[in-house]
Scaffold this motif. Sequence first.
Motif, PDB file in Angstrom:
ATOM      1  N   TRP A 204     -21.775   5.919  32.773  1.00  0.00           N
ATOM      2  CA  TRP A 204     -21.184   4.591  32.542  1.00  0.00           C
ATOM      3  C   TRP A 204     -21.319   3.782  33.826  1.00  0.00           C
ATOM      4  CZ3 TRP A 204     -18.330   2.138  28.505  1.00  0.00           C
ATOM      5  CH2 TRP A 204     -17.674   0.969  28.884  1.00  0.00           C
ATOM      6  N   TRP A 205     -21.927   2.589  33.707  1.00  0.00           N
ATOM      7  CA  TRP A 205     -22.066   1.670  34.834  1.00  0.00           C
ATOM      8  C   TRP A 205     -21.218   0.436  34.557  1.00  0.00           C
ATOM      9  CZ3 TRP A 205     -25.568   3.134  38.730  1.00  0.00           C
ATOM     10  CH2 TRP A 205     -26.455   4.170  38.392  1.00  0.00           C
ATOM     11  N   SER A 206     -20.495  -0.057  35.558  1.00  0.00           N
ATOM     12  CA  SER A 206     -19.677  -1.261  35.415  1.00  0.00           C
ATOM     13  C   SER A 206     -20.050  -2.270  36.495  1.00  0.00           C
ATOM     14  CB  SER A 206     -18.184  -0.935  35.550  1.00  0.00           C
ATOM     15  OG  SER A 206     -17.753  -0.052  34.547  1.00  0.00           O
ATOM     16  N   ASP A 207     -20.280  -3.499  36.083  1.00  0.00           N
ATOM     17  CA  ASP A 207     -20.554  -4.588  37.022  1.00  0.00           C
ATOM     18  C   ASP A 207     -19.385  -5.558  36.965  1.00  0.00           C
ATOM     19  OD1 ASP A 207     -21.309  -6.937  38.280  1.00  0.00           O
ATOM     20  OD2 ASP A 207     -23.373  -6.900  37.552  1.00  0.00           O
ATOM     21  N   GLY A 208     -18.494  -5.433  37.962  1.00  0.00           N
ATOM     22  CA  GLY A 208     -17.372  -6.357  38.068  1.00  0.00           C
ATOM     23  C   GLY A 208     -17.578  -7.400  39.150  1.00  0.00           C
ATOM     24  N   ALA A 214     -13.163  -2.829  38.288  1.00  0.00           N
ATOM     25  CA  ALA A 214     -14.264  -2.096  37.656  1.00  0.00           C
ATOM     26  C   ALA A 214     -14.665  -0.958  38.577  1.00  0.00           C
ATOM     27  CB  ALA A 214     -15.456  -3.019  37.410  1.00  0.00           C
ATOM     28  N   ALA A 232      -9.479   2.700  28.823  1.00  0.00           N
ATOM     29  CA  ALA A 232      -9.921   1.386  28.373  1.00  0.00           C
ATOM     30  C   ALA A 232      -9.416   1.081  26.972  1.00  0.00           C
ATOM     31  CB  ALA A 232     -11.449   1.319  28.399  1.00  0.00           C
ATOM     32  N   ALA A 263     -16.233  -8.518  28.104  1.00  0.00           N
ATOM     33  CA  ALA A 263     -17.249  -7.531  28.487  1.00  0.00           C
ATOM     34  C   ALA A 263     -18.391  -7.544  27.492  1.00  0.00           C
ATOM     35  CB  ALA A 263     -16.640  -6.129  28.545  1.00  0.00           C
ATOM     36  N   VAL A 265     -21.379  -4.643  26.640  1.00  0.00           N
ATOM     37  CA  VAL A 265     -21.801  -3.281  26.945  1.00  0.00           C
ATOM     38  C   VAL A 265     -23.112  -2.985  26.225  1.00  0.00           C
ATOM     39  CG1 VAL A 265     -21.179  -0.833  26.928  1.00  0.00           C
ATOM     40  CG2 VAL A 265     -19.375  -2.582  27.114  1.00  0.00           C
ATOM     41  N   ARG A 279     -23.883   0.415  29.962  1.00  0.00           N
ATOM     42  CA  ARG A 279     -23.838  -0.542  31.070  1.00  0.00           C
ATOM     43  C   ARG A 279     -22.949  -1.705  30.672  1.00  0.00           C
ATOM     44  NH1 ARG A 279     -29.341   1.180  30.984  1.00  0.00           N
ATOM     45  NH2 ARG A 279     -29.971   2.209  32.931  1.00  0.00           N
ATOM     46  N   ALA A 280     -21.834  -1.842  31.371  1.00  0.00           N
ATOM     47  CA  ALA A 280     -20.828  -2.842  31.022  1.00  0.00           C
ATOM     48  C   ALA A 280     -20.810  -3.967  32.048  1.00  0.00           C
ATOM     49  CB  ALA A 280     -19.456  -2.193  30.938  1.00  0.00           C
ATOM     50  N   VAL A 282     -18.683  -6.883  33.212  1.00  0.00           N
ATOM     51  CA  VAL A 282     -17.321  -7.424  33.098  1.00  0.00           C
ATOM     52  C   VAL A 282     -17.069  -8.519  34.137  1.00  0.00           C
ATOM     53  CG1 VAL A 282     -16.353  -5.346  32.053  1.00  0.00           C
ATOM     54  CG2 VAL A 282     -16.423  -5.523  34.537  1.00  0.00           C
TER      55      VAL A 282
END
Length: 297
Positions: A204-208, A214, A232, A263, A265, A279-280, A282
Amino acid sequence: MTTPAPAEEFQQYRPRLFGLAYRMLGSADEAEDMLQDAYLRWSGARREDIEQPGAWLAKVVTNLCLNRLTSARAQRERYPGPWLPEPVVTEGGALGPLESAEQLDTVSTALLVLLERLTPAERAVYVLREAFAYGHREIAAVLDLSEANCRQLYRRATQRVAAPTPRFTPRPEQRRSLVESFVAAAREGDVAGLERLLADDVTWWSDGGGKITAARRPIMGREKVLRFLRGALDGYAAGITLSVAEVNGAPALLAHQGDALAAVVSFEAGGDGAISELRAVVNPGKLGFVQRQLAAL
């Protein structure tokens, strides 16, 4: 026969030019800026000096993007946490024609992430060749390089974006079913259902972007991703609604909190058909363009 006004003629090429700029930059807002600059040059140019408007505009946009990439690379090196491209809804043709699997792949989130490995020149050659089927002679004319140099850049680019193992590409109906099953399980808070959909080595990748809470590092492994999703899902009860839309050429999850998009995803499948990558995006600064698109649908 009357000649179209500059604005009217520019609009004919706009989706293709936006698709070019977006693939080059991975940013919808920056692609819009490039088109603004290109239009200013177009409206100020002498029409009699432009034999092929499409080729002329493609060259202008490509070179504007090359200049922008130089500073963008430095910014992304300082980016807080993982960097992901801005999502774009592709159902309305915003990125130009996406009539083949190859064209769809050139706007996929997975490929746009891989393109970050390339130098600006390598990226330009790769995009023009793969997404727009330019010949090496045409690319050389766009970039003011020799044809031999362009061939070398293309060879190097294809080697650098190649995945270590062949990617599994599910059929469109399989991909849609996988994402819809994930959304259904998430809506119901069905952790066991989510577990069945995830590969053992899922990531899981998060771009905050440092603007919202994130994960600053990828979350790896089914158990850790499930633990994250459990947390979540608590937010879902607090007014989060989930839906599916075609984003970057593939079904993606959209999470809204009230009227605001919270978001987007995207999903990748592994060789066994289970979800291998999520890949999220946010970062609120990366959701404005897609939210405007959704409002216009």
